[in-house]
Every structure is written in C-alpha cells, then in structure tokens.
Design a protein around this motif. Structure first.
Motif, PDB file in Angstrom:
ATOM      1  N   SER B 369       5.006  26.752 -18.725  1.00  0.00           N
ATOM      2  CA  SER B 369       4.343  27.805 -19.482  1.00  0.00           C
ATOM      3  C   SER B 369       3.170  27.244 -20.263  1.00  0.00           C
ATOM      4  O   SER B 369       3.185  26.098 -20.703  1.00  0.00           O
ATOM      5  N   THR B 370       2.157  28.082 -20.431  1.00  0.00           N
ATOM      6  CA  THR B 370       1.045  27.751 -21.316  1.00  0.00           C
ATOM      7  C   THR B 370       1.165  28.507 -22.636  1.00  0.00           C
ATOM      8  O   THR B 370       0.264  28.442 -23.465  1.00  0.00           O
ATOM      9  N   ALA B 371       2.273  29.244 -22.805  1.00  0.00           N
ATOM     10  CA  ALA B 371       2.455  30.011 -24.045  1.00  0.00           C
ATOM     11  C   ALA B 371       2.725  29.051 -25.195  1.00  0.00           C
ATOM     12  O   ALA B 371       3.507  28.109 -25.068  1.00  0.00           O
ATOM     13  N   THR B 372       2.052  29.271 -26.323  1.00  0.00           N
ATOM     14  CA  THR B 372       2.288  28.434 -27.498  1.00  0.00           C
ATOM     15  C   THR B 372       2.567  29.325 -28.699  1.00  0.00           C
ATOM     16  O   THR B 372       2.186  30.497 -28.715  1.00  0.00           O
ATOM     17  N   LEU B 373       3.213  28.759 -29.672  1.00  0.00           N
ATOM     18  CA  LEU B 373       3.665  29.539 -30.822  1.00  0.00           C
ATOM     19  C   LEU B 373       2.494  30.187 -31.551  1.00  0.00           C
ATOM     20  O   LEU B 373       1.424  29.603 -31.687  1.00  0.00           O
ATOM     21  N   GLY B 374       2.725  31.403 -32.017  1.00  0.00           N
ATOM     22  CA  GLY B 374       1.713  32.092 -32.807  1.00  0.00           C
ATOM     23  C   GLY B 374       0.585  32.691 -31.994  1.00  0.00           C
ATOM     24  O   GLY B 374      -0.383  33.207 -32.551  1.00  0.00           O
ATOM     25  N   ARG B 375       0.693  32.622 -30.688  1.00  0.00           N
ATOM     26  CA  ARG B 375      -0.351  33.199 -29.825  1.00  0.00           C
ATOM     27  C   ARG B 375       0.292  34.016 -28.715  1.00  0.00           C
ATOM     28  O   ARG B 375       1.300  33.604 -28.155  1.00  0.00           O
ATOM     29  N   ILE B 376      -0.279  35.156 -28.397  1.00  0.00           N
ATOM     30  CA  ILE B 376       0.182  35.940 -27.251  1.00  0.00           C
ATOM     31  C   ILE B 376      -0.982  36.004 -26.283  1.00  0.00           C
ATOM     32  O   ILE B 376      -1.981  36.664 -26.556  1.00  0.00           O
ATOM     33  N   THR B 377      -0.882  35.277 -25.177  1.00  0.00           N
ATOM     34  CA  THR B 377      -2.061  35.145 -24.324  1.00  0.00           C
ATOM     35  C   THR B 377      -1.902  35.716 -22.924  1.00  0.00           C
ATOM     36  O   THR B 377      -2.857  36.247 -22.372  1.00  0.00           O
ATOM     37  N   GLY B 378      -0.729  35.662 -22.345  1.00  0.00           N
ATOM     38  CA  GLY B 378      -0.605  36.080 -20.948  1.00  0.00           C
ATOM     39  C   GLY B 378      -1.098  34.996 -20.010  1.00  0.00           C
ATOM     40  O   GLY B 378      -1.639  33.974 -20.443  1.00  0.00           O
ATOM     41  N   PHE B 379      -0.917  35.254 -18.719  1.00  0.00           N
ATOM     42  CA  PHE B 379      -1.179  34.200 -17.733  1.00  0.00           C
ATOM     43  C   PHE B 379      -2.202  34.577 -16.668  1.00  0.00           C
ATOM     44  O   PHE B 379      -2.390  33.837 -15.709  1.00  0.00           O
ATOM     45  N   ASP B 443       8.336  26.206 -25.676  1.00  0.00           N
ATOM     46  CA  ASP B 443       7.989  27.050 -26.823  1.00  0.00           C
ATOM     47  C   ASP B 443       8.159  28.539 -26.475  1.00  0.00           C
ATOM     48  O   ASP B 443       8.305  29.374 -27.363  1.00  0.00           O
ATOM     49  N   ALA B 444       8.104  28.835 -25.182  1.00  0.00           N
ATOM     50  CA  ALA B 444       8.212  30.230 -24.744  1.00  0.00           C
ATOM     51  C   ALA B 444       9.468  30.906 -25.290  1.00  0.00           C
ATOM     52  O   ALA B 444       9.473  32.111 -25.566  1.00  0.00           O
ATOM     53  N   TRP B 445      10.538  30.136 -25.459  1.00  0.00           N
ATOM     54  CA  TRP B 445      11.788  30.724 -25.956  1.00  0.00           C
ATOM     55  C   TRP B 445      11.644  31.175 -27.411  1.00  0.00           C
ATOM     56  O   TRP B 445      12.131  32.244 -27.783  1.00  0.00           O
ATOM     57  N   THR B 446      10.992  30.355 -28.202  1.00  0.00           N
ATOM     58  CA  THR B 446      10.777  30.736 -29.611  1.00  0.00           C
ATOM     59  C   THR B 446       9.816  31.915 -29.690  1.00  0.00           C
ATOM     60  O   THR B 446      10.003  32.843 -30.476  1.00  0.00           O
ATOM     61  N   LEU B 447       8.791  31.865 -28.848  1.00  0.00           N
ATOM     62  CA  LEU B 447       7.820  32.957 -28.831  1.00  0.00           C
ATOM     63  C   LEU B 447       8.490  34.276 -28.452  1.00  0.00           C
ATOM     64  O   LEU B 447       8.174  35.337 -28.999  1.00  0.00           O
ATOM     65  N   GLN B 448       9.431  34.204 -27.527  1.00  0.00           N
ATOM     66  CA  GLN B 448      10.160  35.422 -27.142  1.00  0.00           C
ATOM     67  C   GLN B 448      10.847  36.043 -28.360  1.00  0.00           C
ATOM     68  O   GLN B 448      10.756  37.252 -28.581  1.00  0.00           O
ATOM     69  N   GLU B 449      11.493  35.164 -29.153  1.00  0.00           N
ATOM     70  CA  GLU B 449      12.175  35.665 -30.352  1.00  0.00           C
ATOM     71  C   GLU B 449      11.163  36.217 -31.356  1.00  0.00           C
ATOM     72  O   GLU B 449      11.313  37.322 -31.857  1.00  0.00           O
ATOM     73  N   GLN B 450      10.095  35.424 -31.598  1.00  0.00           N
ATOM     74  CA  GLN B 450       9.073  35.846 -32.573  1.00  0.00           C
ATOM     75  C   GLN B 450       8.485  37.203 -32.243  1.00  0.00           C
ATOM     76  O   GLN B 450       8.283  38.040 -33.119  1.00  0.00           O
ATOM     77  N   ALA B 451       8.171  37.392 -30.954  1.00  0.00           N
ATOM     78  CA  ALA B 451       7.425  38.591 -30.581  1.00  0.00           C
ATOM     79  C   ALA B 451       8.327  39.691 -30.025  1.00  0.00           C
ATOM     80  O   ALA B 451       7.844  40.744 -29.627  1.00  0.00           O
ATOM     81  N   GLU B 454      11.123  40.920 -23.958  1.00  0.00           N
ATOM     82  CA  GLU B 454      12.328  41.070 -23.144  1.00  0.00           C
ATOM     83  C   GLU B 454      12.742  39.743 -22.500  1.00  0.00           C
ATOM     84  O   GLU B 454      13.923  39.479 -22.291  1.00  0.00           O
ATOM     85  N   LEU B 455      11.755  38.944 -22.148  1.00  0.00           N
ATOM     86  CA  LEU B 455      12.004  37.668 -21.467  1.00  0.00           C
ATOM     87  C   LEU B 455      11.073  36.625 -22.067  1.00  0.00           C
ATOM     88  O   LEU B 455      10.007  36.959 -22.582  1.00  0.00           O
ATOM     89  N   PRO B 456      11.438  35.349 -21.981  1.00  0.00           N
ATOM     90  CA  PRO B 456      10.500  34.319 -22.440  1.00  0.00           C
ATOM     91  C   PRO B 456       9.257  34.329 -21.544  1.00  0.00           C
ATOM     92  O   PRO B 456       9.372  34.541 -20.335  1.00  0.00           O
ATOM     93  N   PRO B 457       8.071  34.135 -22.125  1.00  0.00           N
ATOM     94  CA  PRO B 457       6.841  34.151 -21.317  1.00  0.00           C
ATOM     95  C   PRO B 457       6.679  32.876 -20.487  1.00  0.00           C
ATOM     96  O   PRO B 457       5.962  31.963 -20.865  1.00  0.00           O
ATOM     97  N   ILE B 458       7.371  32.842 -19.371  1.00  0.00           N
ATOM     98  CA  ILE B 458       7.282  31.708 -18.442  1.00  0.00           C
ATOM     99  C   ILE B 458       6.167  31.994 -17.451  1.00  0.00           C
ATOM    100  O   ILE B 458       6.093  33.090 -16.906  1.00  0.00           O
ATOM    101  N   MET B 459       5.295  31.019 -17.254  1.00  0.00           N
ATOM    102  CA  MET B 459       4.167  31.231 -16.339  1.00  0.00           C
ATOM    103  C   MET B 459       4.633  31.079 -14.901  1.00  0.00           C
ATOM    104  O   MET B 459       4.479  31.973 -14.086  1.00  0.00           O
ATOM    105  N   ILE B 460       5.219  29.918 -14.599  1.00  0.00           N
ATOM    106  CA  ILE B 460       5.739  29.668 -13.255  1.00  0.00           C
ATOM    107  C   ILE B 460       7.181  29.214 -13.403  1.00  0.00           C
ATOM    108  O   ILE B 460       7.480  28.294 -14.170  1.00  0.00           O
ATOM    109  N   TYR B 461       8.060  29.879 -12.670  1.00  0.00           N
ATOM    110  CA  TYR B 461       9.490  29.571 -12.768  1.00  0.00           C
ATOM    111  C   TYR B 461       9.840  28.321 -11.966  1.00  0.00           C
ATOM    112  O   TYR B 461       9.244  28.051 -10.912  1.00  0.00           O
ATOM    113  N   GLY B 462      10.828  27.605 -12.464  1.00  0.00           N
ATOM    114  CA  GLY B 462      11.327  26.436 -11.752  1.00  0.00           C
ATOM    115  C   GLY B 462      11.760  26.767 -10.330  1.00  0.00           C
ATOM    116  O   GLY B 462      11.620  25.951  -9.416  1.00  0.00           O
TER     117      GLY B 462
END
Lengths: 560, 560
Positions: B369-379, B443-451, B454-462
C-alpha cells in the motif's frame, strides 16, 4: 537503429486512400461510395496480410461488407488476419475457404462453431486466440489493432457522421482503435441523409473518424438474441428463480447485477413484481442493471423495480418501449438507445455485485463450460462477467458479505479482508435429451486435445464461481474450505445425475447443517408454490400488454 | 406502480436548458457561453443534490470550471455529489468547505490527501468510495451517472465539436455517460474556431454530445506527472532494473506490459537499449505498451524496441516527438496523441502480461500500500493493473508460465490450468528517511480505523502480487505453497530492515535453492556492473538529444 521514417502508417494510409480514389473515380463522392463500387473499394484499400475487423457483433452484422469482402479477388487480397468479436454469418467463414483470410482472433462463433472446428482441423484457419469481448477490444489497442475496420451503422450524413441507432454495440471501440492508428474505417449504412436539410437523429461516431460510407442494398442484419417466450418457462425454472431471489439476491442484498441469456434468468426477471414483491424486496434488490433490454424485464420495470439499465446491445421490438422509458435506459436526445459493449462489459466487471448465468457442464471442482465436442464457439462476455474483479476497491454490502464468507477462518494472504463478486451458475441437473449437467470431466478437456488449445476452454473457473443453483438447492462455494468439501457441495445439488448419486450422504448433510447447501425447505420455499402463475407474464402477448403495446416482438415471436 | 411519466430526465434536462437560456440571454450564442457568464450558467443548470463530474484527470484539469463552481451561490447550489477521478486542485476541496458539495466518489487525491482527510474527520465530506479509474467509469454507467459533466478540451468549434489534443484522458467516458442519460455537458476550452473558415484539427467529442462551450481565460492546467530526470536514478535502481530485465522480463518473455510511475521503472526503460540489448533481448521483450508517453522511453523507441504504445493521458513536452513517431503512438489525422484512460486501463487489465510498480509498504503476506496516516489518497489505476485479470482467456507464453508456476502441484479448483498476470512490486528495502519498505503491519490498518473505512486501503493484495524485487533479490511468490513460505520469501529479500533481519536463514536458503528467491549472482548479474553508465540517458538533456530535439521538457526540468 537508424530508421528513416517513423510515419509509415500515415504514408501507407495516404497511399490506400489515393488508390481508392483512383479505383473509384466518379463512384466516390466525398466519403460516399457507390453501392456497386464496394468490391473495388475493398480491393484498393486492403493489402495482403492486413489485420481487419469486419464488424460482427453479438447482434448487429456488417453483412453487406462481409458479402463484398467475400467477392474480392483472392489473388489481390489474401491472408487477412480477422479480428472480430463474433463469427455469426456463413460469409465470415467463407473468407477462410477462399483464402482471402487466414488468421482469426475472436470471441464467439455461435452457430458457426461446428464449421469453424472443421476449418481449423483442415488447417484453413489459424486461430490466434478466443477472447472475452472486453479482452479483444483491449487488444485492439495493444497488439491486435485493425488496419481496416468494416463497420455497420443505421445512417450516415454526407460528411460521414454515423448514427448507429440502438445497436451501437462494438462500433465505438473498433472505430477508435482503427481511426487513431492510421487505419481506414469503412461503414455500411441503411440510410443516407444530406446533413443539411435532413440531419441524423444523433451522432454516434463523428465523421472525422470515418473514411468511406456506402449505402447497403438491404438494412443490416440484427439478431433478436435476448427474447425468451415466457410460455416456455417451466415450473422447475420458477422454483429455481424463487431460490435465486430468496436464497441469493435477498440474502446478499444484490442491487447491481447482470443476467445471462436464457429461460432460467428470464424466470427471475418475471418473478420480481410477484414473488419478490411479496417478500418485500422492492427497492432492496435489483435496482441497477448491466443488461440488454430484455423483454422479460418489462413487468419489473413497469412495477417500478428498475432504476437504470445500461446495455451491451439492444433487442429488436423494444425500440418504442425504450423510447417511452427514457428514465430507465441510456438513450440519446433522439430517444433511442445508446448501447456500448465496451462500457457495459466494464460496468458488468467493475460495477456489478452479481452475475448469474447458465452453462452446459459443471465438474467436481466447479469449473463450468458450454464448450462441446466438434465445435469451437468461445464464450462472448461470460468469463468477464463471471470472474471476480480483483481490481475493484469500492465496497457494497453484497460484495463485503461474499468476501467475508470466502475468507472467514483463513490466514495469511488468503485471509486479508477483501470483497468478492457473486458468480452464480444456475442449471437444471439434467439438460435437454437427459444429458446430465454435472460431469466428472468436462468435454472441454477433450476439445483442448482435439483443437490443440493451450488450455481447456473453461467458461467460468471453479475458483471464481460462488454459488451453484439447481432444482435441488443452492451450493454456496464461498463456504467450502477444501477440495473435498467443494466436491461434496457440488454433488449435493447434482440431483439424480451420476455425479449427484455418488455423493457422500453424511458429508452432504453436514454441509447442509453448515448452510453450505440449502434446500428449498431450508429457505422457506414450498416447491408446490412454484407454479407458472407466479410469472408476471406467461406469454409474449402478456409482455406486449405489460408494455402497453409499446413492445412489438419480431414476427416469429408473435403467436397471438 | 402507476407512473405518469417515464421521461422525467428528458423533461428536467429541457427545464435546465430553458433556465440557462433565460439566465444568459445574449451571453449565450448557440452553444457558446460568454466567459463572464459561467457562474450564472452553472447556477441555472445545476440543482441541489445533483451528481456532478468536474473533470479532474490524472493530468488535465477543468480548472476554470472548478473555480467557477466554487463561485456559485451555495444557497442555490448545494449538497452536490461529486464523482470525479482525481482531486488535484484546492478548488476541488473548497467546494466541500462552502457546502456547494457534500458527497464524494473518486479515485485519487494525490497532493490534496491530507486536507481531504481533515475534511472527512470534520464531517464536511461524506466519502462514497475510493475506486480505481476504470471502476469509477464503470459506475458512471450504473449507479453513479453524472447529471452534469464539467469537462475540459483544447478547442471547440461553433457547433460544439471538441478537440482535446493529446490529453483526451477521461473525457470520452464522462461525456458518454452524461450525454446519453439526459444529463448536461459543459466544456471549457482554450480556443474557439468557427468550424467554417477554421476547422478543428480533429474531433474528439462530437458536438451532438455537448450542450455548452465556454472559452476559459487561461489554458487548462496540465501536470507533467511522468517526467523523471535520469540524473536522479541511483546505481541501486540500475541494479534492480537489471534484475527486472534478466530475472523477470527475459525469464517470462514479456512482450506486452505497463510500467508504474517512478525512477525504478524509468531505470528499466533506460536499460533496454543498453543492458537488455546486450542480452540479445530486442524483439523478445517489451514490444507493446499500455503507457503514457514517458520521456524515459525515448532511447528505447529510437533504438527500435517499441512497436506500439497506447496511452492513458499524455506528457507535457512530448507533443512534437509523438507527432514525429506516429508509427508508435495512437494519434489522430492531425498527428497528435489520442489518449483514452478507459480503453488504456482495459488494455492494461486484459492485454498486458505484466505490471510493475513501486509501493511504500509491503507486509509479510505480500499486501502492499501507498496509504499513509493522516492522508486519504486512493490508488488511481494501480489496483486494476496490479490484479490478475481472471476473465482473460487468450494465452501468451508469459501468462501461461506464470499460471503453471502458481498451479504446479495443486489440486482441485486451485490446480485447474489457467494463466496468470505477472504483478511485480519493485522497491528498495529502505525508502527515503530510512523508512523500511517492509513492515509487520501496514499503516493501511490504522488508516482504516481512523477513517472508518470498510476495508484497509490495500493497493495490491498479496494474493495478486507475483514477484517482489529489491536490491537484495527477487522473491517469486508464484512458487510459494503456504503462508510461512510466503513470509520467508518476503523476509528473504527485505535486506537490513527489521523484517529482513528476522528471517529464518535456513528456510531462506532453502527457498533460494528452489529458485523462489534469486540473488543478483543467481541471475548472473555482477552488482559491480550496475553503474549509471548503463543508462541510455543520464540527464534530461540526454533525453532531449536522443529525441533529436523533438522532446521539449517543461521549463522546470530544463537544467541545461
């Protein structure tokens, strides 16, 4: 590398246009080609080995251009590489017999499937690959770009603007790829208007993208593929439709969906204003559709179930009904449908929560296929609709619930939370001539060997199917956790087929206790209630009446 | 339901057009709106609660319309539901602060990500969902259809035909969805031509689909997003690019591909005519691209490596180069690029064998993921490119080999033969400020809680990534067979990060013996050879020179 010229495509295009002008003389007026000059047009613009898209859609056919291409001199025009969605007409295959064409990339061959298989084994056709529609369009922009596109529209004006009418279908994708890569676009039309005193009802393809227009001697052929006479829907299909509605649509809250073609899904459409209404589901399911204008959906539309429908193509006889229901369909300012197969396939892939369709065979892994021996047909759009869209990132309750079911108790990458598309295969356990729909081994494997394919022609993979629905019940494959459970879940809804009879009864009962298998009674459905009386229309006449007479079925469906 | 009128959309559209005519009076001439009349145009055509697409692309911005929309009276126009790909401009967010807009569905917010997060937590913005581009376009045809589209083009003629120039981008998808659903299309343009004495260079959007045209006081803003100065490419990036070429591209024979944005992939592009050429790979890899016109690709194009490039958007400064290389790019008869994000995303999804990109964080399951705390950016488009296209049915050697590796030894549905897309994550083990790229928890997991997502913002899944490439080596995740192997394969290329140091050394060596992990020396690559001398261009000046002076970088990149 020192390359002298990097605009050879543009130069080659100019050459072809000059050859056409020379060959046609006064039979070319601006972009307008005299009807009797089409063969010289093709002979002057085509070169041996060209990649050519001869527009063959699921419904609309550039049939005049197909016949004209068959008539070119194979000494001059030969070894073409055809890249087209559908091989629907005999002319499409005649090209390969005469040597005009040699190589083929396509999506669906339908009624030509047997002849295609023969030509392949006689080495008259070299198949590149069989695609899903959107996949083929995608390759138009990568490595299968047409040099010449032969398309069909309803009308053109003197400048070359095209009006497709409701069957826009593949035309925008084909023309864009060709026109913006130095290719040549030739359109057959049913009508010509001058553009000054008479204007086109609307513009579907701008003149700028079109090189030549020719009026065909007959209107282009369009096949009514999506008409299903409600009189032919059986009570077993009514029962299965009830299970789909109560056991899947209501269970997941499916708002956005696509239906395959067939009587099974027509039954669902006809049960919305009756059975589903009685369950209080109106507004809770089936609001937005990626779907051709199925006549069987008329009663649901009239009852206020449907908010929007975007369509791949159109359906003959639905023109006036669509015009009178502009709030529901995507239409132009002229009131007629604008279909678009590329966008509708994208909508089915990325914006729908559920695809439901039928198949001919399902194996013990859940792989399904409509491929049968001695025929090479392809699957059209089904693999695209019937696959999880793993790039999807927007959530909906249906998608989240399916994802939770699939991932519960799993660890690692497979356990990372994620949504999943609902992909339902709906089949009676025995199809016509008492052929079992459930088999130990798909015919696709034999076909792979026969035709020398890289992979067996599987329509929907077991990995992607989430539910199998038969008259015996629903198997929810999201809940299985290993190969054996999957196998027994499938056997457990396979009825009296050999596959069904070979079930492990205890394991099947255990799966039923876990909700992996659900019988009609588990869903609170009394099979005795499954009568044709539940259908909102029981005949073509009923459908026409429900539309207030606006739906006018083609003659062959008018049985009253 | 008895519904009196089923064409309310068309009636509402007529009302809006009449209101606009009334409000504008002589400031409306046909479709042409006086520049100073845009605010009254918006106030008369918009209604509270409308779904509006304000064209914000990855590059091109309808910035004049954005500023004008910010200036409307919020008493009159409020609670709009914005549905747009990219939130790039401050004005895009100002709308929510003033109450003109309330709800948002989008794909990417880039530099506005922090402010967006603040507005969401202050409850000034209600986010519908964050999409990938093609997914958002798909919803335009299903349940997020714009009522009003505010788009940007380079020029218009008096009839309202639009010429986009090279940055066509999202415009065709937006306009089609709006124009064919009773919506209203308003275009800002940089230039007007009369269409009689002066014609548009070409038509990108037909006049028929456009309601109003206004000349903006300044040309629309376009961001040069894909320019990477070769001077900034490090020797570690050269080493990683060598591994990508020899260990992945050559290994699988990748002919059709997409590159993400960044210096890592720019290094690969610059190594094609040098290192890859020395390996004899010309013609064997990298022939067809779904890619913006990256300046870093110029040396490879000039060396004859590239047969075709279809583009999502364009890149500033590349106009003349593209015009002079018409054989390679998709261009109109005017010689300028026709980009199309919808078709190029479809091409990336369905017609490419490989996607390679970078990320900020990768966890032990391979989720990135490229998601970082305090930012909502999308992919943006990455999830679509970086996902296996499970509806794909055409084979290629690269796709078949990846599928075989993933399925070898598996049984049941998971063992059914099938191809697979190559999805490569290419990262240095430490990113800037010595932040490790490998983490136990995204960080996507914390961002999910913060914002409250519904799901953590994962860019590409394992589940979808096939290879992770770092300066330490390549982990081929197609070959792992359980969670533990996946974890150790990832640790095994995670270098001196805490995740890398915690590896099980014996297991990592075992994975290396099996070829799951490959070090530079396993690939026959001597890290001492990985110098900047291998780059076919080492500066912006070199790129411009390689283009014969045709590439003219924007001023801020001109450092010579």
């Amino acid at each position: 590398m020192d390359r002298l010229n990097w605009n050879t495509k543009a130069l080659n295009r100019a050459d072809r246009l000059a050859r056409a002008r020379h060959a046609l003389g006064t039979r070319l007026d601006g972009k307008l080609v005299a009807t009797d000059a089409v063969v010289p047009l093709l002979e002057s613009t085509l070169e041996a080995g060209d990649r050519v898209c001869l527009e063959g859609n699921n419904q609309k056919q550039a049939d005049f251009l197909a016949r004209s291409l068959r008539a070119v001199d194979p000494q001059q025009v030969h070894d073409l590489h055809m890249v087209q969605s559908v091989l629907a007409l005999p002319e499409h295959l005649d090209l390969f017999e005469s040597g005009v064409a040699r190589r083929l990339d396509f999506s669906f061959s339908g009624p030509q499937g047997a002849r295609l298989a023969n030509l392949v084994s006689a080495r008259r056709i070299e198949i590149g690959a069989i695609h899903t529609y959107l996949e083929l369009f995608a390759r138009y922009f990568v490595d299968l770009t047409p040099k010449v596109a032969l398309v069909a529209a309803h009308a053109a004006d003197a400048q070359g603007n095209l009006y497709t009418g409701p069957n826009t279908e593949d035309t925008p994708a084909i023309v864009e790829a060709t026109a913006f890569s130095g290719g040549i676009v030739i359109a057959q039309v049913n009508e010509l208007v001058d553009g000054a005193t008479t204007k086109l009802p609307r513009v579907d393809i701008p003149a700028d993208w079109v090189d030549f227009v020719v009026k065909a001697p007959r209107p282009n052929f369009i096949e009514p593929l999506f008409t299903r006479d409600p009189a032919q829907i059986s009570e077993i299909q009514v029962l299965m439709a009830m299970m789909a509605i109560k056991g899947i649509y209501a269970e997941y809250g499916v708002q956005r969906l696509n239906h395959g073609i067939g009587f099974d899904t027509a039954a669902i459409e006809l049960l919305l204003p009756t059975y589903a209404e009685s369950l209080g589901l109106k507004g809770k399911i089936c609001r937005h559709w990626a779907l051709n204008p199925h006549p069987a959906l008329i009663p649901a539309i009239e009852a206020g179930w449907v908010e929007s429908i975007h369509s791949f193509g159109s359906e003959l006889g639905m023109e006036e009904y669509i015009r009178a229901r502009g709030d529901v369909f995507f239409t132009g300012a002229d009131g007629s449908l604008r279909s678009n197969r590329a966008f509708c396939q994208a909508a089915g892939h990325y914006a729908c929560d559920l695809f439901i369709g039928s198949t001919l065979q399902i194996d013990l892994d859940g792989n399904s296929s409509t491929a049968t021996l001695g025929r090479i047909t392809g699957f059209g759009g089904a693999p695209n609709m019937g696959a999880d869209a793993r790039g999807r990132r927007h959530a909906s309750p249906a998608w989240l619930k399916a994802g939770r079911e699939a991932r519960a108790g799993r660890t690692g990458a497979a356990g990372t939370p994620r949504g999943q598309k609902l992909v339902v295969q709906m089949v009676e356990t025995f199809r016509e001539h008492m052929q079992p729909a459930f088999v130990e081994r798909l015919d696709a494997w034999t076909l792979q060997e026969q035709a020398g394919m890289e992979l067996p022609p599987i329509m929907i993979y077991g990995d992607d199917v989430t539910h199998i629905l038969t008259e015996e019940g629903i198997a929810n494959l999201l809940l299985v956790r290993n190969d054996e459970e999957r196998e027994q879940a499938i056997r457990g809804v396979a009825g009296y087929t050999p596959v069904g009879l070979a079930r492990d009864r205890r394991m099947v009962e255990n799966l039923r206790d876990r909700g992996v298998i659900r019988r009609p009674e588990d869903l609170g459905i009394d099979p005795r209630m499954a009568t044709r009386n539940l259908l909102a229309a029981r005949s073509m006449r009923d459908l026409s009446d429900a539309s207030g007479g606006l739906y006018r079925p083609p003659a062959r469906f008018r049985n009253w």
